[in-house]
Enzyme design. Structure first.
Site, PDB file in Angstrom:
ATOM      1  N   GLU A  70     -12.475 -18.655 -59.600  1.00  0.00           N
ATOM      2  CA  GLU A  70     -11.491 -19.273 -60.495  1.00  0.00           C
ATOM      3  C   GLU A  70     -10.060 -18.917 -60.106  1.00  0.00           C
ATOM      4  O   GLU A  70      -9.153 -19.755 -60.188  1.00  0.00           O
ATOM      5  CB  GLU A  70     -11.774 -18.863 -61.941  1.00  0.00           C
ATOM      6  CG  GLU A  70     -12.958 -19.563 -62.576  1.00  0.00           C
ATOM      7  CD  GLU A  70     -14.295 -19.111 -62.029  1.00  0.00           C
ATOM      8  OE1 GLU A  70     -15.270 -19.892 -62.122  1.00  0.00           O
ATOM      9  OE2 GLU A  70     -14.357 -17.970 -61.504  1.00  0.00           O
ATOM     10  N   HIS A 139     -20.209 -18.653 -72.650  1.00  0.00           N
ATOM     11  CA  HIS A 139     -20.069 -20.101 -72.582  1.00  0.00           C
ATOM     12  C   HIS A 139     -19.527 -20.694 -73.881  1.00  0.00           C
ATOM     13  O   HIS A 139     -19.654 -21.895 -74.108  1.00  0.00           O
ATOM     14  CB  HIS A 139     -21.423 -20.770 -72.280  1.00  0.00           C
ATOM     15  CG  HIS A 139     -22.031 -20.357 -70.986  1.00  0.00           C
ATOM     16  ND1 HIS A 139     -22.748 -19.203 -70.845  1.00  0.00           N
ATOM     17  CD2 HIS A 139     -22.029 -20.958 -69.769  1.00  0.00           C
ATOM     18  CE1 HIS A 139     -23.176 -19.084 -69.602  1.00  0.00           C
ATOM     19  NE2 HIS A 139     -22.746 -20.135 -68.926  1.00  0.00           N
TER      20      HIS A 139
END
Length: 347
Positions: A70, A139
């Site tokens: 990321e 998540h």
């Protein structure tokens, strides 16, 4: 300022996922500098299929898969933006965005100011966020408050397919870095917040008819979901639908304001509503302490104090790590919202 429809064409019924895909398609077709990148966004079309078909249409140079890094994804996007491109990187889940914070905060957010306007970072970081799908701690988080704290970054959260497309186009066309959080619980339909009630289809919903062409919704413009006189409810994303369902079930004359963008914030719309109703409830899914609701509460208190008929209230997530097995107890649901509305109206 009103929503601006440019090159109006026919409309089509879309889910939020389809509307996001349509926005990317439209912008890639209009602007060769728009680049889509991220983990599994190319051949696979994204974990939620938001980028499905784009690589096949625009090629691997404009829609490409990245390694699982990321920090690298966002770092490359900052360089692309400074070079003159308009990258739209996807972070697969908002929970994965933390390794990229240094690039977002230290580079993207400061580039225009640090270079005296010589360089900019016109990038739009898309990411699914929030809970409601039993995704667990890695998540399901709602980290919007982290980014609203950072000067130089805009934060956008849609709640309908119509808004998702118009706001995403506006974000891509904007010359500043934008975090575009997508409430994944309502990707395929709205829901009322009950554990045992599946999300309804977007079919027939008033905001599921989406223009197939280019249009934009200005950043910083809130939406009045429904007008009312009894109290103002400030919310965004998934919570818009939960709040709307509770107010309808209670028969409360609530004015529901969908903020749509947290930064820039439509403080004029908030102030006008609270001055009219005299009561204010703030609802968001993120943790309570230092959540964006605290900023909203402060602004309403500063600007509307003499118009308030009751204390400002908040219904939020709890100050705990996101629970997996107890997700629906953490999720701000109808029971807690109903209790808060009843208390405000009694004060």
């Amino acid at each position: 300022m009103t929503d601006t429809l440019i090159d109006p064409e026919a409309t089509a019924q879309m889910t939020m996922i389809q509307a996001i895909n349509s926005a990317l398609d439209v912008m890639m077709g209009r602007d060769p500098d728009v680049i889509v990148m991220g983990e599994d966004v190319g051949f696979f079309g994204g974990v939620f299929r938001a980028t499905a078909g784009l690589q096949q249409k625009y090629g691997k140079n404009r829609v490409f898969d990245t390694p699982i890094t990321e920090c690298g994804i966002i770092g490359v996007a900052v360089g692309m933006g400074a070079y003159g491109l308009r990258p739209v990187p996807e972070i697969q889940f908002a929970d994965y965005i933390y390794p990229a914070l240094d690039q977002l905060v230290s580079e993207a957010a400061r580039l225009r100011y640090r270079s005296a306007g010589e360089f900019i970072a016109p990038m739009t970081v898309r990411s699914p966020f929030g809970g409601g799908i039993f995704g667990g701690q890695t998540h399901s988080q709602s980290p919007e408050g982290i980014f609203t704290h950072v000067s130089g970054i805009k934060t956008v959260i849609p709640s309908t397919p119509y808004d998702a497309k118009g706001l995403l186009i506006a974000a891509i066309e904007d010359s500043d870095p934008t975090i575009f959080f997508e409430p994944k619980r309502i990707y395929n339909g709205p829901f009322d917040g009950h554990y045992d009630t599946p999300a309804r289809s977007w079919a027939g919903h008033r905001d599921a008819q989406v223009p197939t062409g280019h249009y934009r919704i200005p950043l910083g413009k809130a939406r009045t979901v429904r007008a009312g006189e009894a109290l103002t409810i400030l919310c965004y994303g998934t919570m818009v639908h939960v709040v709307e369902g509770v107010a309808a079930a209670m028969g409360v004359d609530a004015e529901i304001i969908d903020l749509r963008t947290l930064v820039p914030l439509d403080i004029d719309a908030i102030e006008a509503s609270v001055r009219k109703t005299g009561r204010c409830l703030i609802v968001h899914e993120a943790t309570r302490t230092s959540g964006f609701g605290a900023e909203l509460l402060s602004l309403v208190q500063e600007r509307c104090f003499y118009h308030l008929e009751a204390p400002i209230a908040r219904v939020t997530g709890f100050d705990t790590p996101y629970p997996h097995s107890l997700e629906w107890a953490y999720f701000p649901g109808p029971v807690r919202i109903r209790e808060a509305i009843s208390k405000i109206l009694k004060d």
